[in-house]
Design a protein around this motif. Structure first.
Motif, short mmCIF file in Angstrom:
data_model
loop_
_atom_site.label_atom_id
_atom_site.label_comp_id
_atom_site.label_asym_id
_atom_site.label_seq_id
_atom_site.Cartn_x
_atom_site.Cartn_y
_atom_site.Cartn_z
N GLY A 1 12.89 -7.76 8.49
CA GLY A 1 11.53 -8.04 8.02
C GLY A 1 10.48 -7.51 8.98
N ARG A 2 9.40 -7.00 8.40
CA ARG A 2 8.37 -6.36 9.22
C ARG A 2 7.10 -7.20 9.35
NH1 ARG A 2 8.58 -1.07 5.70
NH2 ARG A 2 8.59 -2.75 4.16
N ASP A 3 7.10 -8.39 8.74
CA ASP A 3 5.92 -9.25 8.86
C ASP A 3 5.60 -9.61 10.32
OD1 ASP A 3 5.57 -9.33 6.08
OD2 ASP A 3 6.92 -11.04 5.88
N GLU B 1 16.60 2.12 0.53
CA GLU B 1 16.36 1.72 1.92
C GLU B 1 16.13 0.21 2.03
OE1 GLU B 1 16.29 3.71 4.87
OE2 GLU B 1 17.37 4.92 3.42
N PHE B 2 15.59 -0.36 0.97
CA PHE B 2 15.25 -1.79 1.02
C PHE B 2 16.30 -2.68 0.35
CE2 PHE B 2 10.51 -0.46 1.26
CZ PHE B 2 10.58 -0.41 2.64
N GLY B 3 17.50 -2.14 0.15
CA GLY B 3 18.60 -2.93 -0.41
C GLY B 3 18.84 -2.63 -1.88
N PHE C 1 -3.73 13.78 8.32
CA PHE C 1 -2.84 12.87 7.60
C PHE C 1 -1.61 12.57 8.44
CE2 PHE C 1 -4.87 15.19 4.05
CZ PHE C 1 -5.47 14.11 3.41
N ARG C 2 -1.15 11.35 8.28
CA ARG C 2 0.19 10.98 8.73
C ARG C 2 0.99 10.94 7.43
NH1 ARG C 2 3.53 6.66 6.83
NH2 ARG C 2 4.78 5.84 8.53
N VAL C 3 1.98 11.79 7.31
CA VAL C 3 2.70 11.94 6.05
C VAL C 3 3.92 11.04 6.05
CG1 VAL C 3 3.76 13.58 4.47
CG2 VAL C 3 1.86 14.31 5.92
N ASP C 4 3.94 10.15 5.08
CA ASP C 4 4.96 9.11 5.01
C ASP C 4 6.33 9.67 4.61
OD1 ASP C 4 5.44 6.11 4.86
OD2 ASP C 4 6.09 6.69 2.85
N ALA C 5 7.37 9.17 5.24
CA ALA C 5 8.77 9.34 4.81
C ALA C 5 9.10 10.77 4.38
CB ALA C 5 9.05 8.38 3.66
N ILE C 6 8.72 11.72 5.21
CA ILE C 6 8.85 13.12 4.80
C ILE C 6 10.31 13.54 4.63
CG2 ILE C 6 8.77 14.09 7.15
CD1 ILE C 6 7.14 15.55 3.96
N GLY D 1 0.80 -1.22 0.00
CA GLY D 1 0.00 0.00 0.00
C GLY D 1 0.83 1.26 0.00
N TYR D 2 2.11 1.17 0.35
CA TYR D 2 2.98 2.35 0.27
C TYR D 2 3.50 2.53 -1.16
CZ TYR D 2 2.61 3.08 5.25
OH TYR D 2 2.11 3.35 6.51
N ASP D 3 2.86 1.84 -2.08
CA ASP D 3 3.11 2.01 -3.52
C ASP D 3 1.74 2.24 -4.17
OD1 ASP D 3 2.72 -0.70 -2.56
OD2 ASP D 3 3.12 -1.45 -4.58
N ASN E 1 5.08 0.67 15.85
CA ASN E 1 4.39 0.86 14.58
C ASN E 1 4.65 -0.34 13.67
OD1 ASN E 1 6.88 1.29 13.24
ND2 ASN E 1 6.79 3.49 13.63
N HIS E 2 4.17 -0.24 12.44
CA HIS E 2 4.20 -1.38 11.52
C HIS E 2 5.59 -1.61 10.91
CE1 HIS E 2 3.88 2.21 9.19
NE2 HIS E 2 4.15 1.54 8.09
N ASP E 3 6.56 -0.82 11.32
CA ASP E 3 7.92 -0.98 10.79
C ASP E 3 8.89 -1.52 11.83
OD1 ASP E 3 7.24 0.07 8.27
OD2 ASP E 3 7.52 2.13 8.97
C1 NOJ Z 1 7.59 4.39 5.80
C2 NOJ Z 1 6.49 3.41 6.05
O1 NOJ Z 1 6.14 3.43 7.40
C3 NOJ Z 1 6.99 2.06 5.59
O2 NOJ Z 1 6.13 1.02 5.96
C4 NOJ Z 1 7.18 2.12 4.11
O3 NOJ Z 1 7.73 0.90 3.66
C5 NOJ Z 1 8.11 3.25 3.72
N1 NOJ Z 1 7.80 4.48 4.41
C6 NOJ Z 1 8.01 3.53 2.24
O4 NOJ Z 1 6.79 4.15 1.97
#
Ligand code: NOJ
Length: 535
Positions: A387-389, A144-146, A197-202, A63-65, A323-325
């Motif tokens: 991993g965040r699962d 960030e993800f490699g 809003f919670r603004v992602d990765a600002i 969903g972050y895509d 949080n989810h991360d």
């Molecule tokens: C931060 C989000 O919390 C994370 O779950 C996501 O993977 C990255 N931003 C990229 O949107």
């Protein structure tokens, strides 16, 4: 109290929609599922729900895509379901906050598809560059993800930049149309009634215009995230970000009483800049420092001291514990008694707390077998514990099969503890973590000293951290024992009546008063925290 906004007085609860409640047996949580659980959230006593992204998405990063900013992914429901959620939440006086993801879109977004065409009007909506003179990507930046942060696009014979996955190309916020269209997206949801809003990765929004190489990080060691091998000097936290945040804030201010929250993992001094000039940036730049501070009285007290001292005049503090991360709280702090103490800390500090779903039950990280891995980070960089699962598994509602989350096969495994650690069981047990959260939330709601009162450190004594919250003449003393040994409260503490203890065994009755001047001294048990009224 009335001069404070709801987002100052209240408590935010984060829902990861895929994992909260499934209503159509596909193993994925959805909006009607959330609606069916609003009574629980109301009963629990939180103020606002923040939903991780619900928009149409190929789900490369769950969903972050985003590939359509103005709709709901069919897995989660429809726009009509969304409208109903807003309505039902508001009917219960619950606010609704959405995730806003400005840094990147999906590579399947029509904007990016168009941008890949070399002379298209949307070419500069993303960050396209030629390769380095000797070949290879334009610079050394890392995803960030490699892997590299640049992907070569055969179709347009150039590289595009992505701070995260190749499926998440970065938008170019220097293009005025990008700003314009993203502001329109914000208005689309604000018009539908969202409260913020919670603004992602600002901090990733803007990059150095000259694309200078990032320097090596001398502190990087094998076993850490490969992305941390470089310091993000030129790819994160760039000064231009602040005026773009101010632009988002102006959009929010066209509406009444909405909140803008920013996600930025930054040192405290850098984070403070995100409140913006004249406080016209984020209302709340998320404060994640409790997630990384060693779990002992001295370190936590020092963090609170440093954070409080750094806040600009008039800026409102906030605290996040999960949080989810990140790994579940209970895994980070060591056990259930520590998690109970942490709950008491989070809900008594000055500033808006954010809770992550399931933390109120003591949900733990769920082990994920290699064939069950969903998170792209774990897939790209396996075996490092990134991993965040494990922290995204289904909410544990009851002892029923699949914890009452779904009748289908859940997208991630349900915890083996779900027969014991669940809403149904814990809501009937006065000694449960859920009961403690509920008590603390009620107390915070009833006591302006806790929600909006002043904060004063009263002492750090070996394993004890003691502070006071005051509103007018009302004074509450909070004492936390981070150690496993019992500790008497220091003699200087006033006479107290315990209102809530994190230790289920302590009865909050008159016998527990601590009379400092002569009679009973109050002894904190190991890993106990209390909220007490100063008499
Ligand atoms: C931060 C989000 O919390 C994370 O779950 C996501 O993977 C990255 N931003 C990229 O949107």
């Amino acid at each position: 109290m009335t001069e404070h906004h709801w987002w100052q007085r209240g408590v935010i609860y984060q829902i990861y929609p895929r994992s909260f409640q499934d209503s159509n047996d596909d193993g994925i949580g959805d909006l009607p599922g959330i609606v069916s659980r609003l009574d629980y959230l109301d009963w629990l006593g939180v103020t606002a729900l923040w939903l991780s992204p619900i928009y149409p998405s190929p789900m490369a990063d769950f969903g972050y895509d985003i590939c359509d900013h103005e709709n709901v992914d069919p897995r989660f429901g429809t726009l009509a379901d969304f409208d109903r959620l807003v309505q039902e939440a508001h009917r219960r006086d619950l606010k609704l906050i959405l995730d806003f993801v400005p840094n990147h879109t999906s590579d399947q977004h029509p904007w990016f598809r168009e941008s890949r065409i070399p002379h298209s009007p949307k070419r500069d909506w993303y960050i396209w560059r030629d390769g380095a003179p000797g070949g290879g990507p334009p610079n050394n930046w890392l995803s960030e993800f490699g892997g590299p942060a640049w992907t070569f696009d055969e179709a347009s014979a150039r590289y595009y930049y992505h701070a995260y996955l190749p499926q998440q190309p970065d938008l170019n916020w220097r293009a005025p149309q990008v700003q314009h269209v993203m502001h329109r997206v914000m208005r689309f949801w604000l018009d539908r009634g969202v409260d913020g809003f919670r603004v992602d990765a600002i901090h990733m929004l803007v990059e150095d215009e000259q694309l200078r190489d990032n320097p090596l990080n001398p502190a990087w060691r094998r076993g850490m995230s490969p992305a941390r091998a470089l310091l993000r000097r030129y790819s994160a936290d760039q000064p231009e970000t602040h005026q773009l945040v101010a632009g988002m804030r102006r959009v929010m201010d066209e509406y009444e009483d909405r909140v803008l929250i920013g996600e930025a993992y930054l040192p405290i001094d850098r984070l403070m800049l995100y409140y913006g000039e004249s406080l016209l940036g984020f209302h709340l730049p998320f404060n994640f420092h409790l997630l990384s501070t060693p779990w002992n009285a001295t370190a936590i007290a020092a963090l609170v001291r440093q954070y409080e001292a750094a806040l600009p005049v008039g800026a409102w503090p906030n605290w996040v514990l999960g949080n989810h991360d990140r790994s579940r709280l209970i895994n980070r702090v060591g056990g259930i008694r520590q998690a109970r103490l942490a709950a008491l800390l989070l809900l008594t500090l000055r500033g808006t707390p954010t809770l992550y779903y399931g933390e109120e039950l003591g949900m733990r990280d769920v082990p994920i077998a290699p064939e069950q891995v969903q998170d792209p980070w774990e897939k790209n960089v396996p075996g490092l514990g990134l991993g965040r699962d494990p922290c995204r598994t289904p909410m544990q509602w009851s002892s029923a099969p699949r914890a009452g989350f779904s009748s289908g096969v859940p997208w991630l495994p349900v915890s083996a503890e779900s027969g014991r650690v669940n809403v149904e069981v814990e809501s009937q047990d006065e000694a449960s973590l859920l009961a403690l959260y509920r008590k603390l939330l009620r107390l915070r709601h009833a006591e302006p000293a806790l929600s909006v009162g002043t904060y004063r450190e009263r002492g750090v004594d070996r394993e004890l951290f003691i502070y006071e919250r005051r509103y007018g003449p009302r004074c509450l003393m909070i004492a936390l024992n981070f150690g496993t040994n019992a500790h008497p409260l220091p003699r200087s503490a006033a006479a107290l009546r315990v209102l809530v203890s994190s230790d289920a065994a302590r009865a909050a009755d008159g016998r527990e008063d601590g009379r400092m001047n002569g009679r009973v001294d109050l002894v904190l048990r190991g890993l106990e925290g209390i909220v007490a009224l100063c008499l």
